[in-house]
Enzyme design. Structure first.
Site, short mmCIF file in Angstrom:
data_model
loop_
_atom_site.label_atom_id
_atom_site.label_comp_id
_atom_site.label_asym_id
_atom_site.label_seq_id
_atom_site.Cartn_x
_atom_site.Cartn_y
_atom_site.Cartn_z
N SER A 219 0.85 -1.19 0.00
CA SER A 219 0.00 0.00 0.00
C SER A 219 0.88 1.23 0.00
O SER A 219 2.01 1.21 0.51
CB SER A 219 -0.90 0.01 1.24
OG SER A 219 -1.54 1.26 1.40
N TYR B 218 -2.13 -0.69 10.70
CA TYR B 218 -2.23 -0.97 9.27
C TYR B 218 -1.01 -0.43 8.52
O TYR B 218 -0.39 -1.14 7.72
CB TYR B 218 -3.50 -0.35 8.69
CG TYR B 218 -3.57 -0.45 7.19
CD1 TYR B 218 -3.82 -1.68 6.59
CD2 TYR B 218 -3.35 0.65 6.37
CE1 TYR B 218 -3.86 -1.80 5.21
CE2 TYR B 218 -3.38 0.55 5.00
CZ TYR B 218 -3.63 -0.68 4.42
OH TYR B 218 -3.67 -0.80 3.05
#
Length: 282
Positions: free
Chosen positions: A151, A164
């Site tokens: 990501s 995350y």
């Protein structure tokens, strides 16, 4: 006179494992690989969606073998069982796609540990576990590949998403070091770092409308575009793929931004979340 010959892709006629295949980027990867792979092994928690996807793929590609297995990557014993099932049912794996991921838009002091633990086991331990299970035989055969879906959050500071963001920083470091470890073995490692993608991810992470401090909505792309650029990058043996033209430009500029400014912007965004009463446990 020399002529250009097409480069054989590791994906053509391969046995490919895709995690998180029931929706979003994972589903699109499976759809786009359906016409190239010989065997697709699709993993996810929701068996009903996997069954629907299998039927769709087999209808489109009658020669394709699709194996579906339900697994929660946050459950380490379950991951070990599914690894054994894959070895027994399809034999050696040619390409592993570590796509499954869990997000959580929450201030860390308000995060619930069971959810954080599940996120870390899925995004970190699950990725390492499956890679450890399948890469050694690729090296022995001198051929194979790993696609890790990271990501943009793993390349910068993301407020209200400490666990995350950290998990995706792991994917970045893991992918880069793994690629170095496997240099010269015939095994390719490609990391894909999307920005916002149209999928169920935001709703599941509690970040509908985008993550706090994240990129603006106009850089958002659809899952099909993300999957297509990921596959194209792997085909050319790229180390890093950043899908989406606008997001790719933004991430290229990011290293030029002074780190104190990045920290200030992240802290400001987090303060906004706290002041608005957001980031509360769910």
């Amino acid at each position: 006179m020399a002529t250009d010959q097409p480069v054989e892709s590791l994906l053509d006629g391969a046995t490919v494992v895709v995690t998180g295949a029931s929706s979003g980027i994972g589903r699109e990867l499976a759809v786009q690989l359906g016409g190239r792979a010989a065997v697709l092994v699709l993993l996810a928690r929701r068996m009903d969606r996997l069954e629907q996807l299998r039927d769709e793929l087999v209808a489109r590609h009658p020669g394709l073998r699709v194996v579906i297995l339900s697994v929660d990557l946050a459950d380490e014993p379950a991951v070990e069982r599914v690894v054994n099932d894959i070895h027994a049912q399809v034999g050696p794996v040619d390409v592993l796609v570590n796509n499954a991921g869990v997000g959580d838009q929450v201030l860390f002091d308000r995060a619930e540990w069971p959810r954080t633990r599940a996120l870390l086991y899925t995004n970190v331990i699950g990725v390492a576990h499956l890679t450890s299970a399948f890469v050694p035989s690729m090296v022995e055969r001198g051929r194979g590949g790993v696609i890790n879906i990271g990501s943009g959050a793993g390349l910068t500071v993301m407020p209200a998403s400490a666990a995350y963001s950290a998990s995706k920083h792991f994917v970045d470091g893991f992918s880069e070091a793994l690629r170095a470890d496997l240099a010269g073995t015939g095994v390719t490692v490609t990391q894909v770092c999307p920005g916002p993608v149209d999928s169920e991810f935001d709703a599941t992470a509690g970040s509908v409308g985008g993550m706090a401090g994240g990129p603006p909505p106009f850089v958002r792309i659809d899952a099909a575009t993300c999957a297509r650029e990921a596959i194209a990058g792997f085909d050319r043996k790229a180390a890093l793929v950043v899908p989406g033209r606008v997001f790719r430009v933004a991430m290229a500029v990011l290293p030029l931004v002074p780190r104190p400014l990045v920290r200030w912007r992240a802290a400001r965004a987090a303060a906004g979340v706290r002041g608005a009463g957001g980031g509360s446990p769910r």
